[in-house]
Scaffold this motif. Structure first.
Motif, PDB file in Angstrom:
ATOM      1  N   ALA A 270     -24.316  -8.036  -7.922  1.00 34.43           N
ATOM      2  CA  ALA A 270     -25.161  -8.969  -8.681  1.00 34.43           C
ATOM      3  C   ALA A 270     -26.462  -8.320  -9.141  1.00 34.43           C
ATOM      4  O   ALA A 270     -27.069  -7.530  -8.424  1.00 34.43           O
ATOM      5  CB  ALA A 270     -25.478 -10.193  -7.828  1.00 34.43           C
ATOM      6  N   ASP A 271     -26.899  -8.692 -10.343  1.00 28.82           N
ATOM      7  CA  ASP A 271     -28.241  -8.326 -10.802  1.00 28.82           C
ATOM      8  C   ASP A 271     -29.285  -9.153 -10.062  1.00 28.82           C
ATOM      9  O   ASP A 271     -30.315  -8.633  -9.638  1.00 28.82           O
ATOM     10  CB  ASP A 271     -28.369  -8.568 -12.309  1.00 28.82           C
ATOM     11  CG  ASP A 271     -27.424  -7.687 -13.102  1.00 28.82           C
ATOM     12  OD1 ASP A 271     -27.680  -6.482 -13.183  1.00 28.82           O
ATOM     13  OD2 ASP A 271     -26.413  -8.219 -13.609  1.00 28.82           O
ATOM     14  N   ARG A 272     -28.986 -10.464  -9.915  1.00 29.62           N
ATOM     15  CA  ARG A 272     -29.907 -11.354  -9.211  1.00 29.62           C
ATOM     16  C   ARG A 272     -29.097 -12.355  -8.399  1.00 29.62           C
ATOM     17  O   ARG A 272     -27.921 -12.576  -8.659  1.00 29.62           O
ATOM     18  CB  ARG A 272     -30.813 -12.108 -10.196  1.00 29.62           C
ATOM     19  CG  ARG A 272     -31.779 -11.218 -10.966  1.00 29.62           C
ATOM     20  CD  ARG A 272     -32.754 -12.003 -11.824  1.00 29.62           C
ATOM     21  NE  ARG A 272     -32.073 -12.820 -12.798  1.00 29.62           N
ATOM     22  CZ  ARG A 272     -31.990 -14.149 -12.749  1.00 29.62           C
ATOM     23  NH1 ARG A 272     -32.578 -14.808 -11.753  1.00 29.62           N
ATOM     24  NH2 ARG A 272     -31.366 -14.822 -13.686  1.00 29.62           N
ATOM     25  N   GLY A 273     -29.769 -12.967  -7.429  1.00 25.60           N
ATOM     26  CA  GLY A 273     -29.093 -13.956  -6.608  1.00 25.60           C
ATOM     27  C   GLY A 273     -30.029 -15.063  -6.167  1.00 25.60           C
ATOM     28  O   GLY A 273     -31.263 -14.926  -6.189  1.00 25.60           O
ATOM     29  N   TYR A 274     -29.418 -16.179  -5.779  1.00 21.20           N
ATOM     30  CA  TYR A 274     -30.133 -17.332  -5.246  1.00 21.20           C
ATOM     31  C   TYR A 274     -29.443 -17.767  -3.965  1.00 21.20           C
ATOM     32  O   TYR A 274     -28.210 -17.798  -3.897  1.00 21.20           O
ATOM     33  CB  TYR A 274     -30.120 -18.498  -6.239  1.00 21.20           C
ATOM     34  CG  TYR A 274     -30.827 -18.223  -7.547  1.00 21.20           C
ATOM     35  CD1 TYR A 274     -32.160 -18.566  -7.735  1.00 21.20           C
ATOM     36  CD2 TYR A 274     -30.146 -17.623  -8.608  1.00 21.20           C
ATOM     37  CE1 TYR A 274     -32.805 -18.314  -8.946  1.00 21.20           C
ATOM     38  CE2 TYR A 274     -30.778 -17.377  -9.821  1.00 21.20           C
ATOM     39  CZ  TYR A 274     -32.110 -17.724  -9.981  1.00 21.20           C
ATOM     40  OH  TYR A 274     -32.734 -17.471 -11.174  1.00 21.20           O
ATOM     41  N   VAL A 275     -30.236 -18.109  -2.951  1.00 18.25           N
ATOM     42  CA  VAL A 275     -29.710 -18.575  -1.670  1.00 18.25           C
ATOM     43  C   VAL A 275     -29.893 -20.085  -1.589  1.00 18.25           C
ATOM     44  O   VAL A 275     -31.004 -20.591  -1.779  1.00 18.25           O
ATOM     45  CB  VAL A 275     -30.420 -17.889  -0.492  1.00 18.25           C
ATOM     46  CG1 VAL A 275     -29.865 -18.398   0.840  1.00 18.25           C
ATOM     47  CG2 VAL A 275     -30.265 -16.361  -0.579  1.00 18.25           C
ATOM     48  N   LEU A 276     -28.791 -20.797  -1.320  1.00 20.00           N
ATOM     49  CA  LEU A 276     -28.843 -22.254  -1.198  1.00 20.00           C
ATOM     50  C   LEU A 276     -28.682 -22.672   0.254  1.00 20.00           C
ATOM     51  O   LEU A 276     -27.869 -22.098   0.996  1.00 20.00           O
ATOM     52  CB  LEU A 276     -27.720 -22.906  -2.011  1.00 20.00           C
ATOM     53  CG  LEU A 276     -27.998 -23.117  -3.499  1.00 20.00           C
ATOM     54  CD1 LEU A 276     -27.603 -21.888  -4.281  1.00 20.00           C
ATOM     55  CD2 LEU A 276     -27.252 -24.332  -4.010  1.00 20.00           C
ATOM     56  N   GLU A 277     -29.455 -23.682   0.636  1.00 14.19           N
ATOM     57  CA  GLU A 277     -29.299 -24.343   1.927  1.00 14.19           C
ATOM     58  C   GLU A 277     -29.417 -25.838   1.702  1.00 14.19           C
ATOM     59  O   GLU A 277     -30.373 -26.294   1.072  1.00 14.19           O
ATOM     60  CB  GLU A 277     -30.359 -23.874   2.932  1.00 14.19           C
ATOM     61  CG  GLU A 277     -30.173 -22.428   3.380  1.00 14.19           C
ATOM     62  CD  GLU A 277     -31.225 -21.985   4.388  1.00 14.19           C
ATOM     63  OE1 GLU A 277     -32.048 -22.834   4.800  1.00 14.19           O
ATOM     64  OE2 GLU A 277     -31.241 -20.795   4.738  1.00 14.19           O
ATOM     65  N   THR A 278     -28.454 -26.588   2.200  1.00  9.87           N
ATOM     66  CA  THR A 278     -28.421 -28.055   2.081  1.00  9.87           C
ATOM     67  C   THR A 278     -28.832 -28.539   0.690  1.00  9.87           C
ATOM     68  O   THR A 278     -29.707 -29.395   0.547  1.00  9.87           O
ATOM     69  CB  THR A 278     -29.303 -28.727   3.158  1.00  9.87           C
ATOM     70  OG1 THR A 278     -30.658 -28.241   3.043  1.00  9.87           O
ATOM     71  CG2 THR A 278     -28.781 -28.425   4.543  1.00  9.87           C
TER      72      THR A 278
ATOM     73  N   ILE B 166     -32.336 -24.500  -3.398  1.00  3.88           N
ATOM     74  CA  ILE B 166     -32.555 -23.056  -3.421  1.00  3.88           C
ATOM     75  C   ILE B 166     -33.758 -22.731  -2.544  1.00  3.88           C
ATOM     76  O   ILE B 166     -34.845 -23.290  -2.733  1.00  3.88           O
ATOM     77  CB  ILE B 166     -32.769 -22.560  -4.864  1.00  3.88           C
ATOM     78  CG1 ILE B 166     -31.449 -22.641  -5.640  1.00  3.88           C
ATOM     79  CG2 ILE B 166     -33.294 -21.117  -4.869  1.00  3.88           C
ATOM     80  CD1 ILE B 166     -31.564 -22.326  -7.103  1.00  3.88           C
ATOM     81  N   VAL B 167     -33.538 -21.834  -1.590  1.00  2.00           N
ATOM     82  CA  VAL B 167     -34.608 -21.493  -0.645  1.00  2.00           C
ATOM     83  C   VAL B 167     -35.090 -20.054  -0.803  1.00  2.00           C
ATOM     84  O   VAL B 167     -36.135 -19.688  -0.255  1.00  2.00           O
ATOM     85  CB  VAL B 167     -34.153 -21.718   0.812  1.00  2.00           C
ATOM     86  CG1 VAL B 167     -33.877 -23.200   1.062  1.00  2.00           C
ATOM     87  CG2 VAL B 167     -32.927 -20.885   1.161  1.00  2.00           C
ATOM     88  N   LEU B 168     -34.355 -19.243  -1.567  1.00  2.00           N
ATOM     89  CA  LEU B 168     -34.714 -17.836  -1.712  1.00  2.00           C
ATOM     90  C   LEU B 168     -34.065 -17.306  -2.978  1.00  2.00           C
ATOM     91  O   LEU B 168     -32.961 -17.724  -3.344  1.00  2.00           O
ATOM     92  CB  LEU B 168     -34.195 -17.054  -0.492  1.00  2.00           C
ATOM     93  CG  LEU B 168     -34.815 -15.704  -0.154  1.00  2.00           C
ATOM     94  CD1 LEU B 168     -36.304 -15.848   0.163  1.00  2.00           C
ATOM     95  CD2 LEU B 168     -34.081 -15.091   1.057  1.00  2.00           C
ATOM     96  N   SER B 169     -34.757 -16.386  -3.648  1.00  4.94           N
ATOM     97  CA  SER B 169     -34.177 -15.746  -4.825  1.00  4.94           C
ATOM     98  C   SER B 169     -34.709 -14.330  -4.937  1.00  4.94           C
ATOM     99  O   SER B 169     -35.729 -13.981  -4.337  1.00  4.94           O
ATOM    100  CB  SER B 169     -34.502 -16.543  -6.093  1.00  4.94           C
ATOM    101  OG  SER B 169     -35.898 -16.533  -6.351  1.00  4.94           O
ATOM    102  N   GLY B 170     -34.027 -13.506  -5.695  1.00  5.13           N
ATOM    103  CA  GLY B 170     -34.459 -12.127  -5.891  1.00  5.13           C
ATOM    104  C   GLY B 170     -33.353 -11.319  -6.534  1.00  5.13           C
ATOM    105  O   GLY B 170     -32.294 -11.845  -6.887  1.00  5.13           O
ATOM    106  N   THR B 171     -33.593 -10.033  -6.711  1.00  9.70           N
ATOM    107  CA  THR B 171     -32.531  -9.163  -7.196  1.00  9.70           C
ATOM    108  C   THR B 171     -31.467  -9.052  -6.106  1.00  9.70           C
ATOM    109  O   THR B 171     -31.704  -9.350  -4.927  1.00  9.70           O
ATOM    110  CB  THR B 171     -33.057  -7.768  -7.537  1.00  9.70           C
ATOM    111  OG1 THR B 171     -33.483  -7.114  -6.324  1.00  9.70           O
ATOM    112  CG2 THR B 171     -34.225  -7.827  -8.520  1.00  9.70           C
ATOM    113  N   GLY B 172     -30.280  -8.586  -6.502  1.00  6.41           N
ATOM    114  CA  GLY B 172     -29.236  -8.388  -5.515  1.00  6.41           C
ATOM    115  C   GLY B 172     -29.684  -7.457  -4.409  1.00  6.41           C
ATOM    116  O   GLY B 172     -29.454  -7.711  -3.217  1.00  6.41           O
ATOM    117  N   GLU B 173     -30.371  -6.394  -4.785  1.00 10.28           N
ATOM    118  CA  GLU B 173     -30.837  -5.416  -3.792  1.00 10.28           C
ATOM    119  C   GLU B 173     -31.887  -6.021  -2.867  1.00 10.28           C
ATOM    120  O   GLU B 173     -31.860  -5.802  -1.643  1.00 10.28           O
ATOM    121  CB  GLU B 173     -31.412  -4.190  -4.514  1.00 10.28           C
ATOM    122  CG  GLU B 173     -31.816  -3.072  -3.567  1.00 10.28           C
ATOM    123  CD  GLU B 173     -32.300  -1.838  -4.302  1.00 10.28           C
ATOM    124  OE1 GLU B 173     -32.622  -0.839  -3.626  1.00 10.28           O
ATOM    125  OE2 GLU B 173     -32.354  -1.856  -5.560  1.00 10.28           O
TER     126      GLU B 173
END
Length: 234
Positions: free
Chosen positions: A201-209, A212-219
């Motif tokens: 991924a170039d970028r990602g988002y973390v979901l909880e319940t 979105i609780v976190l985002s950033g580049t894949g790295e």
């Protein structure tokens, strides 16, 4: 290319997606990661018109598509590969692929696209007249992706493409995802295999319940202590 603003989706009294906002830029692979049941699949189903949003806005290439029908969304250039593959059983591999092009009327272009699909997934050409129900899980996933590509989408939504597959198939599927991107198709990816997803991924988002609780580049997310502890076994 795709903009999600303050998206809320409910199933009855259950608030499945809670005020989610994110963007997918043209030419990117963007991944949504998180535990089962946090709303990832619901987001994809809402983008493709299969589930209706309670509120919020989905914009694609500058147009509000929040209330569009699934047919119109496909026609606009978005294809969806659902979780669980859902190939059409009782008909051949070729017929499954042809159904992916049901909104197209350019016969020569359809033939050309099918040949490109066979270049990506040679096993499908070998199985061209075989009932889709008789394919292995990995082959069915390839068929589901190939069927979506038959629509010539500019944006493809992939829901858990590696689910239940052997490691060899998983590696091949992710190689194809990178190839699809290199050929100009933008990818929004949901994947339980967070490490593989964040690697491509170039970028990602973390979901909880549902949020979105976190985002950033894949790295950045790969190297995040929080992500490593929660999703990467770190």
């Amino acid at each position: 290319m795709l903009s999600i603003k303050n998206l809320v989706v409910n199933y009855g009294m259950i608030n499945a997606v809670r005020d989610v906002s994110f963007e997918v830029n043209k030419g990117e692979i963007v991944t949504l990661i998180g535990a089962n049941g946090v709303g990832k699949t619901t987001i994809l189903r809402t983008i493709s018109g299969l589930v209706k949003a309670a509120s919020g806005e989905i914009s694609y290439e500058g147009e509000n598509i929040t209330r569009h029908t699934p047919r119109n969304i496909v026609a606009s250039g978005i294809a969806h590969v659902p979780e669980g593959r859902h190939v059409f059983k009782g008909i051949s591999v070729k017929e499954n692929l042809e159904l992916g092009a049901f909104l197209r009327n350019d016969a020569e272009g359809i033939r050309s696209t099918m040949e490109r699909v066979f270049e990506h997934f040679p096993i499908l050409k070998e199985r061209i007249d075989q009932d889709a129900a008789t394919l292995s899980g990995g082959e069915q996933q390839m068929l589901a992706m190939g069927r979506a590509l038959m629509a010539k989408p500019r944006l493809i939504l992939l829901d858990e493409p590696s689910m239940g597959l052997a490691p060899l198939f998983i590696k091949e599927i992710f190689s194809i995802i990178e190839l699809i991107k290199s050929e100009g198709t933008t990818v929004l990816l949901i994947e339980q295999n967070a490490k593989m997803a964040l690697t491509v991924a170039d970028r990602g988002y973390v979901l909880e319940t549902g949020k979105i609780v976190l985002s950033g580049t894949g790295e950045e997310l790969l190297n995040s202590d929080e992500v490593q502890k929660a999703y990467l076994g770190g």
